[in-house]
Design a protein around this motif. Structure first.
Motif, PDB file in Angstrom:
ATOM      1  N   ALA A  18       0.623  -1.079  -0.144  1.00 29.68           N
ATOM      2  CA  ALA A  18       0.380  -0.227   0.165  1.00 29.68           C
ATOM      3  C   ALA A  18       0.893   1.096  -0.266  1.00 29.68           C
ATOM      4  CB  ALA A  18      -1.035  -0.314   0.887  1.00 29.68           C
ATOM      5  N   PHE A  22       0.660   3.882  -3.084  1.00 28.91           N
ATOM      6  CA  PHE A  22       0.489   5.188  -2.758  1.00 28.91           C
ATOM      7  C   PHE A  22       1.229   6.427  -3.471  1.00 28.91           C
ATOM      8  CE2 PHE A  22       1.076   8.971   0.406  1.00 28.91           C
ATOM      9  CZ  PHE A  22      -0.055   9.583   0.002  1.00 28.91           C
ATOM     10  N   CYS A  26      -1.498   5.879  -8.980  1.00 31.57           N
ATOM     11  CA  CYS A  26      -1.658   4.898  -9.536  1.00 31.57           C
ATOM     12  C   CYS A  26      -1.176   3.683 -10.228  1.00 31.57           C
ATOM     13  CB  CYS A  26      -2.948   5.455 -10.510  1.00 31.57           C
ATOM     14  SG  CYS A  26      -5.023   6.007 -10.477  1.00 31.57           S
ATOM     15  N   VAL A  65      -8.632   0.521   2.261  1.00 31.57           N
ATOM     16  CA  VAL A  65      -6.983   0.384   1.481  1.00 31.57           C
ATOM     17  C   VAL A  65      -6.957  -0.301   2.755  1.00 31.57           C
ATOM     18  CG1 VAL A  65      -5.437   1.864   1.475  1.00 31.57           C
ATOM     19  CG2 VAL A  65      -7.452   2.469   1.026  1.00 31.57           C
ATOM     20  N   ARG A  68      -8.149  -4.092   0.659  1.00 31.14           N
ATOM     21  CA  ARG A  68      -7.517  -4.470  -0.821  1.00 31.14           C
ATOM     22  C   ARG A  68      -6.754  -5.060  -1.439  1.00 31.14           C
ATOM     23  NH1 ARG A  68      -9.573   1.150  -3.636  1.00 31.14           N
ATOM     24  NH2 ARG A  68     -11.290   1.506  -2.078  1.00 31.14           N
ATOM     25  N   THR A 121      -5.617  -0.145  -6.777  1.00 32.86           N
ATOM     26  CA  THR A 121      -3.928   0.692  -6.675  1.00 32.86           C
ATOM     27  C   THR A 121      -4.590   2.652  -6.355  1.00 32.86           C
ATOM     28  OG1 THR A 121      -3.217   0.596  -9.227  1.00 32.86           O
ATOM     29  CG2 THR A 121      -2.858  -1.174  -7.707  1.00 32.86           C
ATOM     30  N   CYS A 122      -5.090   2.757  -7.138  1.00 35.88           N
ATOM     31  CA  CYS A 122      -4.579   4.072  -7.258  1.00 35.88           C
ATOM     32  C   CYS A 122      -5.418   4.757  -5.676  1.00 35.88           C
ATOM     33  CB  CYS A 122      -6.748   4.385  -7.776  1.00 35.88           C
ATOM     34  SG  CYS A 122      -5.806   5.698 -10.102  1.00 35.88           S
ATOM     35  N   ARG A 123      -4.842   5.781  -5.090  1.00 37.09           N
ATOM     36  CA  ARG A 123      -5.092   6.195  -3.996  1.00 37.09           C
ATOM     37  C   ARG A 123      -4.781   8.189  -4.071  1.00 37.09           C
ATOM     38  NH1 ARG A 123      -2.990   3.273   0.519  1.00 37.09           N
ATOM     39  NH2 ARG A 123      -3.236   5.030   1.939  1.00 37.09           N
ATOM     40  N   ALA A 127      -8.096  11.062   3.015  1.00 39.27           N
ATOM     41  CA  ALA A 127      -9.045  10.017   2.482  1.00 39.27           C
ATOM     42  C   ALA A 127     -10.092  10.448   3.703  1.00 39.27           C
ATOM     43  CB  ALA A 127      -8.760   9.096   3.078  1.00 39.27           C
ATOM     44  N   ASP A 153     -11.247   5.620   1.413  1.00 40.57           N
ATOM     45  CA  ASP A 153     -10.878   4.943   2.532  1.00 40.57           C
ATOM     46  C   ASP A 153      -9.591   5.914   1.619  1.00 40.57           C
ATOM     47  OD1 ASP A 153      -9.415   4.805   4.626  1.00 40.57           O
ATOM     48  OD2 ASP A 153      -8.977   2.887   3.894  1.00 40.57           O
ATOM     49  N   ASN A 154      -9.674   5.461  -0.087  1.00 41.73           N
ATOM     50  CA  ASN A 154      -8.225   5.570  -0.858  1.00 41.73           C
ATOM     51  C   ASN A 154      -8.537   6.864  -2.109  1.00 41.73           C
ATOM     52  OD1 ASN A 154     -10.921   5.427  -2.414  1.00 41.73           O
ATOM     53  ND2 ASN A 154     -10.270   4.397  -3.866  1.00 41.73           N
TER      54      ASN A 154
END
Length: 199
Positions: A18, A22, A26, A65, A68, A121-123, A127, A153-154
């Motif tokens: 994660a 981040f 992406c 997150v 995931r 994967t996108c953050r 959040a 949360d992302n």
């Protein structure tokens, strides 16, 4: 016979991955529609049998997150949702004919490049924050969205908009604001918006 992947193993803890995602934003390894092999058995193995693209997107985009999966890539394109497992098998689920999904990650100081939203994967920077959102149809002036939405949360928030329009998105957060143009007209239009700088 293939063994179904359990929902528990699919949505296991991301851990150190994660943090890497981040920073990187992406993933650039998302599949393209031209590469997609319509292996519908994969949808069953992933636990999404009988679910529409809209249902799958809602489940994955709102997932915490920490839950995931590192075994699943889910990429939102204007016309289809593309799913790919760890072995790079792919399946495509058609998007609604009359609705277009745009995932928006407003930011204050940190963002990343993104065009097609990755659900796994996108953050984004902000959040679990409440953001004032207005979307207006540029041609008719109709206000399509006018409410306070909480980012997932992302760091993204999801908007289902009518297809075939140009629109203006206005965001407000902590005394700051941003304005962003959106388009839902073509198969190359962005489903991931990370350029709304709140200032």
């Amino acid at each position: 016979m293939t063994t179904p992947i359990s929902r528990r193993s699919l949505f296991g803890t991301i851990g150190a991955a994660a943090a890497v995602l981040f920073i990187a934003g992406c993933s650039t390894a998302a599949p393209t529609p031209a590469e997609s092999a319509a292996d519908q058995s994969l949808i069953t193995e992933l636990g999404f049998e009988g679910m529409s693209a809209k249902d799958i997107i809602t489940e994955l985009d709102t997932l915490p997150v920490a839950e995931r999966s590192t075994q699943l890539m889910a990429s939102i394109r204007p016309a289809e949702l593309i799913l790919m497992d760890a072995t790079k098998r792919e399946a495509a689920v058609p998007m609604p004919a009359d609705e277009f999904y745009v995932s928006v990650a407003p930011y204050v100081s940190q963002t990343h490049d993104c065009h097609f939203h990755s659900l796994t994967t996108c953050r984004g920077e902000l959040a679990n924050q409440d953001v004032a959102v207005t979307v207006t149809n540029d041609k008719t002036g109709e206000v399509l969205v006018e409410e306070s939405l909480r980012t997932y949360d992302n760091g993204f928030m999801g908007l289902w908009l009518p297809r075939g329009i140009d629109a203006t998105l206005t965001l407000g957060f902590d005394g700051k604001s941003a304005t962003q143009s959106l388009s839902t007209k073509g198969n190359d239009d962005a489903t991931c918006v990370t350029t709304a700088n709140l200032s």
